[in-house]
Structure formats: C-alpha cells, structure tokens
Design an enzyme around this catalytic site. Structure first.
Site, PDB file in Angstrom:
ATOM      1  N   GLY A  27      12.884  -9.081 -11.122  1.00 47.59           N
ATOM      2  CA  GLY A  27      11.857  -8.123 -11.515  1.00 47.59           C
ATOM      3  C   GLY A  27      12.257  -6.739 -11.047  1.00 47.59           C
ATOM      4  N   SER A  30      13.170  -4.079 -12.404  1.00 51.24           N
ATOM      5  CA  SER A  30      12.754  -2.877 -13.130  1.00 51.24           C
ATOM      6  C   SER A  30      11.279  -2.550 -12.927  1.00 51.24           C
ATOM      7  CB  SER A  30      13.040  -3.035 -14.627  1.00 51.24           C
ATOM      8  OG  SER A  30      12.369  -4.186 -15.141  1.00 51.24           O
ATOM      9  N   LYS A  55      10.834  -0.813  -7.248  1.00 49.82           N
ATOM     10  CA  LYS A  55      11.279   0.574  -7.110  1.00 49.82           C
ATOM     11  C   LYS A  55      10.569   1.309  -5.971  1.00 49.82           C
ATOM     12  CE  LYS A  55      10.696   1.223 -11.611  1.00 49.82           C
ATOM     13  NZ  LYS A  55      10.659   1.814 -12.966  1.00 49.82           N
ATOM     14  N   ARG A  74      14.540  -8.662 -17.337  1.00 52.80           N
ATOM     15  CA  ARG A  74      14.770  -8.809 -18.774  1.00 52.80           C
ATOM     16  C   ARG A  74      15.271  -7.522 -19.416  1.00 52.80           C
ATOM     17  NH1 ARG A  74       9.144 -12.079 -19.470  1.00 52.80           N
ATOM     18  NH2 ARG A  74       8.481 -10.267 -18.264  1.00 52.80           N
ATOM     19  N   LYS A 104       2.338 -12.276  -3.568  1.00 52.65           N
ATOM     20  CA  LYS A 104       1.024 -12.690  -4.049  1.00 52.65           C
ATOM     21  C   LYS A 104       0.807 -12.130  -5.462  1.00 52.65           C
ATOM     22  CE  LYS A 104      -1.949  -8.915  -2.439  1.00 52.65           C
ATOM     23  NZ  LYS A 104      -2.557  -8.550  -3.738  1.00 52.65           N
ATOM     24  N   GLU A 130     -10.083   2.219  -0.352  1.00 50.35           N
ATOM     25  CA  GLU A 130      -9.156   3.054  -1.101  1.00 50.35           C
ATOM     26  C   GLU A 130      -9.937   4.164  -1.795  1.00 50.35           C
ATOM     27  OE1 GLU A 130      -5.394   0.175  -2.337  1.00 50.35           O
ATOM     28  OE2 GLU A 130      -7.077   0.394  -3.743  1.00 50.35           O
ATOM     29  N   HIS A 150      -5.011 -10.460   2.465  1.00 49.24           N
ATOM     30  CA  HIS A 150      -4.772  -9.487   3.539  1.00 49.24           C
ATOM     31  C   HIS A 150      -5.817  -9.591   4.656  1.00 49.24           C
ATOM     32  CE1 HIS A 150      -1.916  -7.983   0.790  1.00 49.24           C
ATOM     33  NE2 HIS A 150      -2.654  -7.090   0.174  1.00 49.24           N
ATOM     34  N   LYS A 205     -15.102  -6.413   4.154  1.00 48.51           N
ATOM     35  CA  LYS A 205     -15.459  -5.572   3.016  1.00 48.51           C
ATOM     36  C   LYS A 205     -14.255  -4.805   2.530  1.00 48.51           C
ATOM     37  CE  LYS A 205     -17.476  -2.609   6.521  1.00 48.51           C
ATOM     38  NZ  LYS A 205     -18.711  -2.030   7.067  1.00 48.51           N
ATOM     39  N   TYR A 259      -8.757   2.288  19.789  1.00 49.13           N
ATOM     40  CA  TYR A 259      -9.608   3.000  20.738  1.00 49.13           C
ATOM     41  C   TYR A 259     -10.857   2.179  21.036  1.00 49.13           C
ATOM     42  CZ  TYR A 259     -12.052   4.696  16.493  1.00 49.13           C
ATOM     43  OH  TYR A 259     -12.712   4.795  15.296  1.00 49.13           O
TER      44      TYR A 259
END
Length: 631
Positions: A124, A126, A131, A158, A264, A332, A356, A445, A491
């Site tokens: 994989g 590409s 990358k 491929r 994963k 995020e 995770h 969460k 902390y």
C-alpha cells in the site's frame, strides 16, 4: 511433552513447553524521553537450561524412535501401535528441532546484523499512511543509525511506478528532525537509493513472486547469508488476509525471520475480528503478527507502566477507596475533511474508542505484571479487559457535528452517504468488575470537529470525607492529569494556601511539562518506536489476539444496537464546540466535580509575554479540559 525448564522467571527468558509460542524478549524500562535511542527491548536467546532440555529431548526422542522401529517387526497389532507412537515422536522431535532453529532465526543476539540483512516491504506504498507516517519513520530510524547497515525498502501497490518515480513520491515526505541536520540532504539521498518498487495485484500470486524475485536479487547483493523480512500492511481491511497470505506463502524469508505489521481496523465487531484472526492464522504464526495501535507507541502512553509501578507514590491510593472517577478524552478540532466515506463505515467508537482509548484504560487499570516480559504485560491487560462490563446503551451519549462558523457539517461532506447516522462523537461510561475498581466509573469520550486538539487522562480523587477546612474544599479536588498530546505533560492538581496574610485556599499543581523539562530532546514518533520494536522482535506494544477479542467483547453489543437503530439518540453539536451538552450530564452523573482552576499548556505560556505568562486560578476551563464533560 517436553519438560519445563525450572528457573525463576525474571523477564529475561520464557521457558519453552510443547505447543507454546516461541518469543523471548528482555525487559523494557522507559524512564525519560532522553533515553529514546536506547529504551527498546533487545531480544535475548533462550536460557541454557531451556536449550539443554530441548537438545536432550531431541536425543531421547530419537532413541525412542529407534525402539519403536525395532518393535515394529513383532506383529501387525504391535506394528500399528508402534507406528502410532512413532508418528507422535516424530512430531515432537520436529517441534523441538524447530524451536532450536527458531532461536537462531528470531533473536538478534544470535542473528546479529553482521550476518543479516533487512528488507522492509510497505504494502500500500502509494497510500496516505505510507507517505505521511511509514516512510518518514523508516527514514528517521535510518537517520538516527538505528537500522542495520544492510537494509532496503520495497514499496508494493497496484499503482504503476518505476523505482525512480517511487523515490520521487517519498522524497518530499522525508525530514530530519533530530541532530546532525547539516547532513540531512546527504542522508536522504543515501536512503532513497535503498528504495525499490514493485507494482502488482493484492490477490494474485504473480505480483508476490515478482516481489520475492526482486527482493532476493537486492538481498543477494548485500553478501549476507541471512535475509530478514518485515511487511507493513498499509491497506484496506478487506484485503488483509489475501495480502498476508501472499506475503507469507510467496515472499517469506528462506533464511531469516518474516514478520507482518497489520494496521487497524481489526474487524467491525467480535465476529468479524475473529474471522480476520482465523484468516491471518492460516498463513502466519501469532509471533509473526504485529497488530499495530500507534497509541501504544506514544511517549506518555508508554510511560504509564513506569509511572504506575516504579513510583510508590501511586500505589496506595490507586483504587476505589480514593479515586472518584476516571476520564479518558480524545478531541480533534477538525472534521472528516473529505474522508467521510471511509470514516462513515466505522464511526468514532470503532475508529478511536475500541482500540486507542481502551488500550489506555487497560494500562491505567491493570494489575502489576510479574515481569516486564511482553506476554506478562499483555496477560494483565487481558485480565483487566475481561473484567470490564459490556458497554450499555443507557450509559452512552452519541453526537454528530453540524456546520458552524463557516465550517461544513458532517452530512455536508460529499463523501458521506446521504442521511448517515454515523456518530462523530461518543461518550461511554464503563465499569470494571474487580476489587480494585468496583464502583469507579471510567468515562471514555472522543469526537471530531470539537473546540481543541487534545488527548489526556484525568484521574479525579474523592473529596476528603471529613475535612479540617469545612466546605471550602468541595470544588477543589485533587486530580492527576496525563496529557498525551499536544505538548506532553503530567501534572497533579493540589490545594495550597494562597500567598498572603489570610488563610485562603487555591488550586495549584506539580507540573512535569515535557517541552520545558526536556528542552533539547526530540520525542520519537510512535511509528518509529513500533517499527523498531517489530524489527527487534518485541511485541509488548502490539495487540495480541486474545487482547483484541476481550476489547471487542466490551463494545460489540453497543455497536450492534447503534447499527440496528436501537442505540442512544444522535445529538447534533456545532462544529468547534465542546460536543453535545448531554455528555456533560453523563460525566456529572459519574461523580466528576469541576475544579475552579485554569491550567495553561506549554503552547499557551509561550504565546503570552514571550513565554513568561503566569498561571492563573479561576473559573472556566483550560487546555487541560477542566471545562467539564466534553473537556
């Protein structure tokens, strides 16, 4: 059955018994990022005791086989029994011989790089992950001198490309983030000369035989008698088994070890994960499979083991008697950004929480392992995960972001199916049914398009049952916060006397902020650590098959309910917010008390007054997420 070697198990060896997986790794202690170049486990050879039993077993089995041959001529009935015994002896003899040969193949102490080469195959090649993460990580290891002298990188995908075109593709991804920057260009040029490319299908023998031929050609040029091969499968999960089979059946090393890193997702639920496991097991042994979860390569996730078990400070109160609640948070600040078609197949629970964040919970809550051997550590993680009750619909809040502030909503992503009800936010309360954690809620969460980028653990202690200071401490609870990203920090929130003439109280902290404490240390990327661990045969930070099974058992009933439209309501929340307000209530119901305190991150302190900003106590939340449930 082969005899067990009777010897204390101190983490430096694992006695071999018939039918056991053969993998021996020395203990690892991660003390500080300054040791990043030397903390990785070095595989050891099996003990003299174990080796002696194996070789004496070989001799005994051969003698028994000779006796069976002599008896075989006594008669038909005797001959049949002798043949049956002989077959069993041959199988046991083959196993003992295989174990001794594995010692030379799988352990670098005997298989040193002066006689071995290394080929890394990125399947994989590409794709975005290859990358953005894999090739930069390989170059960083090369730049730091952590790869053997004779190594080469092969890309397989491929897409049609020549070697030169392949090198052009990855050249722009290579950076020199460590020392010796003046030779960066020289190092990049040398690295690229070791990169080769083969185009081929994922499901046909022809591509893999061509890959094997090219690898053998390059490996023969090293002049080394042994060639080790590592495959990194950076591919969609629907071709995992066919690619693993092609690599194992047609490209396995004939003179060294073969290992396969699998990314994963490891299935969509318990049944699909088990099917994937069986598919991989048809071609590879468990000790050859490295299921990667890059969170297990993060600096402070790896530090959890040391923090908990190397410090007496955390031993006495790390239980239900003192801890009120635990939160594990992932946020995020961006949405799917045109990749919603992929994300929509999984949702936030499968994408982040089931892998995770549940791994973080396991490291936080597990019991002390008997040694630092990878299997001992993973044994304790499995025990913990099996004690976690299955997630319940009633204790889950789901959300999906909508457009706000000029940012598009999830359903406005053109790659997302129309009317999708896939959650982009989830808050799940879990319960651990053992004596240490009974009654302590763990709230996990995660969400996209939220108000900040952060990943952290918050362990909040209970308010003193009878306080000398009355009700003044009701909203001044102690907390241990472990911040994985950005700006790694550990902390502890404490109540102290406010400076001055009056007896007043204020929240402060004992703070270990990594960019301040370790100013001249560059923390390695998670993929660098994990790729190097695989090369060295250390599976501690990879997910074992039974560990994966236990993790899926926690979330599969909830996921089936959500998929079947029997899950919790899907709440909308604005892009850039803290998430659904219902998540605040879930955490409040879990016993969380918001502390009147504001912790400034390293980035915030640098941005104010040239990095001389003072920390201030006050209401409201800060970068540590003190703003409540979605923080």
């Amino acid at each position: 059955m082969l005899q067990r070697c009777v010897q204390p198990r101190a983490g430096t060896h694992r006695p071999f018994t018939s039918g056991s997986a053969f993998s021996v790794v020395a203990p690892v202690v991660v003390a500080a990022p300054v040791a990043a170049r030397t903390v990785y486990a070095q595989p050891q050879s099996i003990s003299d005791c174990t080796r002696g039993y194996l070789r004496s077993s070989q001799d005994n089995l051969r003698r028994s086989g000779n006796t069976c041959n002599a008896v075989a001529g006594a008669g038909a009935e005797t001959s049949t029994s002798a043949q049956f015994i002989q077959n069993g002896l041959n199988a046991a003899l083959a196993e003992a011989s295989d174990a001794l040969s594995q010692e030379a193949v799988y352990h670098l102490e005997n298989n040193d790089w002066s006689t071995s080469s290394l080929s890394v195959v990125v399947v994989g090649a590409s794709g975005d992950l290859a990358k953005k993460k894999i090739f930069p990580a390989l170059f960083a290891l090369y730049y730091e001198g952590l790869l053997p002298q004779d190594f080469q990188v092969f890309g397989y995908a491929r897409s049609k490309m020549t070697d030169a075109e392949f090198r052009d593709v990855i050249s722009s991804t290579l950076t020199c983030r460590i020392d010796a920057r003046e030779r960066c260009a020289e190092a990049q040029e040398a690295f690229l000369k070791r990169c080769f490319y083969v185009a081929g299908p994922y499901d046909q023998k022809s591509g893999y035989t061509e890959l094997d031929s090219k690898m053998s050609e390059v490996e023969s040029g090293t002049g080394k008698p042994r060639a080790n091969r590592m495959f990194f499968l950076s591919i969609p999960p629907n071709v995992f088994v066919s690619v693993a089979g092609g690599a194992a059946d047609y490209c396995s090393s004939k003179s060294g070890w073969t290992r396969v890193i699998v990314e994963k997702p490891f299935g969509r639920d318990s049944a699909s994960s088990a099917e994937l496991g069986r598919g991989l097991a048809r071609h590879l042994k468990e000790e050859q499979i490295y299921r990667i979860d890059h969170y297990l390569g993060k600096e402070l996730v790896q530090n959890l083991l040391v923090l908990r078990f190397a410090n007496t400070l955390f031993g006495a109160w790390w239980n239900r008697h003192w801890i009120s609640n635990v939160q594990v948070t992932f946020k995020e600040p961006f949405g799917t950004q045109g990749r919603g078609g992929y994300f929509d197949q999984y949702g936030i629970i499968r994408d982040v929480i089931q892998n995770h964040l549940i791994q973080v919970v396991a490291l936080l809550a597990m019991e002390s392992p008997v040694s630092l051997h990878p299997d001992d550590i993973r044994d304790e993680k499995v025990k913990l995960l099996r004690a976690v009750a299955a997630a319940r619909v009633e204790e889950c809040v789901l959300g999906q972001y909508v457009g706000a502030g000029g940012n598009p909503g999830y359903l406005e992503d053109p790659t997302v199916p129309r009317g999708s009800r896939t959650p982009t936010f989830a808050s799940v309360r879990l319960h651990i049914n053992n004596d240490r954690w009974a009654g302590v809620p763990f709230v996990i969460k995660a969400g996209k398009a939220l108000n900040e980028r952060t990943a952290l653990v918050r362990v909040q202690l209970k308010t003193p049952a009878s306080s000398l200071f009355g009700d003044h401490l009701a909203h001044l609870r102690n907390e241990l916060v472990i911040r994985f990203q950005p700006g790694e920090a550990i902390y502890t929130k404490l109540v102290v006397k406010k400076p001055g003439l009056e007896m007043d109280y204020v929240m402060s902290e004992l703070d270990l902020t990594y960019p301040e404490r370790y100013k001249d240390v560059s923390i390695p990327d998670a993929y660098e650590r994990l790729i190097l661990d695989c090369i060295r045969g250390d599976q501690q930070h990879f997910v074992r098959r039974d560990e994966l099974r236990a993790a899926w058992a926690i979330f599969t009933p909830l996921l089936h309910a959500i998929d079947g439209a029997r899950g919790p309501p899907l709440h909308n929340y604005p892009y850039g917010s803290r998430g659904p307000a219902e998540a605040d209530r879930l955490v409040a119901d879990s016993g969380y008390t918001k502390t009147h305190y504001h912790w400034q991150s390293y980035e915030q302190r640098r941005s104010v007054d040239g990095g001389k900003a003072e920390r201030k106590s006050g209401d409201g939340g800060g970068a540590d997420g003190g703003d409540g449930a979605a923080g």
